[in-house]
Design an enzyme around this catalytic site. Sequence first.
Site, mmCIF file in Angstrom:
data_model
loop_
_atom_site.group_PDB
_atom_site.id
_atom_site.type_symbol
_atom_site.label_atom_id
_atom_site.label_comp_id
_atom_site.label_asym_id
_atom_site.label_seq_id
_atom_site.Cartn_x
_atom_site.Cartn_y
_atom_site.Cartn_z
ATOM 1 N N CYS A 1 0.491 1.408 -7.858
ATOM 2 C CA CYS A 1 1.084 2.362 -8.565
ATOM 3 C C CYS A 1 2.652 2.194 -8.457
ATOM 4 O O CYS A 1 3.382 3.104 -8.920
ATOM 5 C CB CYS A 1 0.739 3.777 -8.266
ATOM 6 S SG CYS A 1 -0.915 3.882 -9.178
ATOM 7 N N HIS B 1 4.797 10.583 -7.439
ATOM 8 C CA HIS B 1 3.683 10.153 -7.882
ATOM 9 C C HIS B 1 2.596 10.844 -8.243
ATOM 10 O O HIS B 1 2.067 11.858 -7.470
ATOM 11 C CB HIS B 1 3.343 8.937 -6.934
ATOM 12 C CG HIS B 1 2.048 8.157 -7.794
ATOM 13 N ND1 HIS B 1 2.097 7.490 -8.930
ATOM 14 C CD2 HIS B 1 0.702 7.836 -7.312
ATOM 15 C CE1 HIS B 1 0.865 6.950 -9.503
ATOM 16 N NE2 HIS B 1 0.195 7.461 -8.225
ATOM 17 N N GLU C 1 0.334 -3.111 -12.443
ATOM 18 C CA GLU C 1 -1.199 -3.510 -12.020
ATOM 19 C C GLU C 1 -1.782 -4.170 -13.055
ATOM 20 O O GLU C 1 -2.817 -4.490 -12.926
ATOM 21 C CB GLU C 1 -1.541 -2.736 -11.123
ATOM 22 C CG GLU C 1 -2.110 -1.197 -11.627
ATOM 23 C CD GLU C 1 -3.583 -1.192 -11.837
ATOM 24 O OE1 GLU C 1 -4.437 -1.422 -11.126
ATOM 25 O OE2 GLU C 1 -4.031 -1.131 -13.173
#
Lengths: 129, 348
Positions: free
Chosen positions: B112, B234, B80
């Site tokens: 992400c 994550h 990103e």
Amino acid sequence: MPSPGYRREMPQRYRLEAAKCKKCGKVSFPPRLVCSGCGSREFDKTKLSDNGKIVTYTTIRVAPAQFTTQVPYSIAIVEVDNGVRITTQVVDCKPEDLEIGKKVKLVFRKLYSEGHTGIICYGYKAILI
Amino acid sequence: MIGIVGYGSYLPRYRIKVEDIAHQWGRDSETIKRGLLLKEKTVPGLDEDTITISVEAAKNALKRAGIDPGEIGALYIGSESHPYAVKPSGTVVAEALGVVPNVHIADYEFACKAGTEAMFVAYGLVKADLVKYAMGVGADTSQGAPGDALEFSASAGGSAFIFGKEDVVADVLDTFSYTTDTPDFWRREGAFYPLHGGRFTGIPAYFKHVLGAGKAILERSGYKPSDFAYAIFHMPNGKFPLTAGKKLGFTKEQMEPGWIVPLMGNTYSGSSPTGFSATLDIAKPKDLILLVSFGSGAGSDAFIFKMTDRINEVRDKAEKLKSMLENNRIYLDYGQYAKYRGKIIMNE
Ligand SMILES: [Zn+2]
């Protein structure tokens, strides 16, 4: 726009491409037309090792406009494992961390950019290992 | 089988401690450390960006794979924080690795999750026999707005994975993606810092998608949590992945090796892939590993990997993640950090 030289030098700046003399084995970086060791004009493509050691160094405290935010920073002559000597910035350390003979590794970094809107130019620098 | 033939990571050497960020904004660092389970985070050097991080991670992946870079037929960078709005990161990375010119390149974006997206497509192309090898990279130099909670976690780093059919170190047994339109976190074109939608970030975003993808892949593969040696989720902070893992039935011990967020921070597209890389550093042949990413917007990609004997031959060919996390750290104070992250207004 970046200088035509930047595009032309990409194989060296990006990939450490060098020329190895077919006759005497001397490695030239950047590649040359005639071997400085034996005068031969025939070369094989090779790559510099990304490991080396500091031959000598200096600290820059008054920098050109592009680099003023980086002072103080160090520039060293590094001998890579193929015996070739290159001049490069040594980053991720303080000037007092440098010593002649210390081992370094060549890494891919931003060299400079043409202001906030221009091209970003990349190439090799050294870090202490 | 099709799977990973080489993997590698890269983390910058610079760090800032939670205490220094908390001090700057008059926050209580102990409360933040306990609440988010964070200690410090990586900070990119002035000369580092998603491109340089991707190149270094990819070089480590190539060392482990031991293949000719010219045989890589596809290269995808998920981030990103691509340095250019227009001009791919992938072309610079491919040129630096010697992968050009016979290669398909694209940059991915999905908050992400962009890293596992790159991995997913790389895997798919090898499976479809369109290319011999394909590389997927997740890397970021993420920014949180000054004083925002994200500033404690947003960090820099990345990991690269080369997929192929021969000399595989981790077979891909299954993949699954779970995606909905959820406005939990965004950054408009031209805006410097991202915004997050408060109540949308936890349960309706992270947990819904991570658990959705995790449950579905367990169900369709027929594996139980106890069949796995390790699981990686994550890591937007320290707490979320542990909570999600526990809800799915995983233990802290299964998550510990990939739970690198307390010292690394959230490297966004590089977060779960780098946790996975740290896990590959210690996994044994035949171990099963679950990887679940999350990207705001929102979605999760899940993968089940099975380690092969070859992991023992390749893991020492490049620097391991633990060494990058714990060695050569250079600590910055908040002022230096603000300069490194371009948060100080300068004259051109
Ligand atoms: Zn010669």
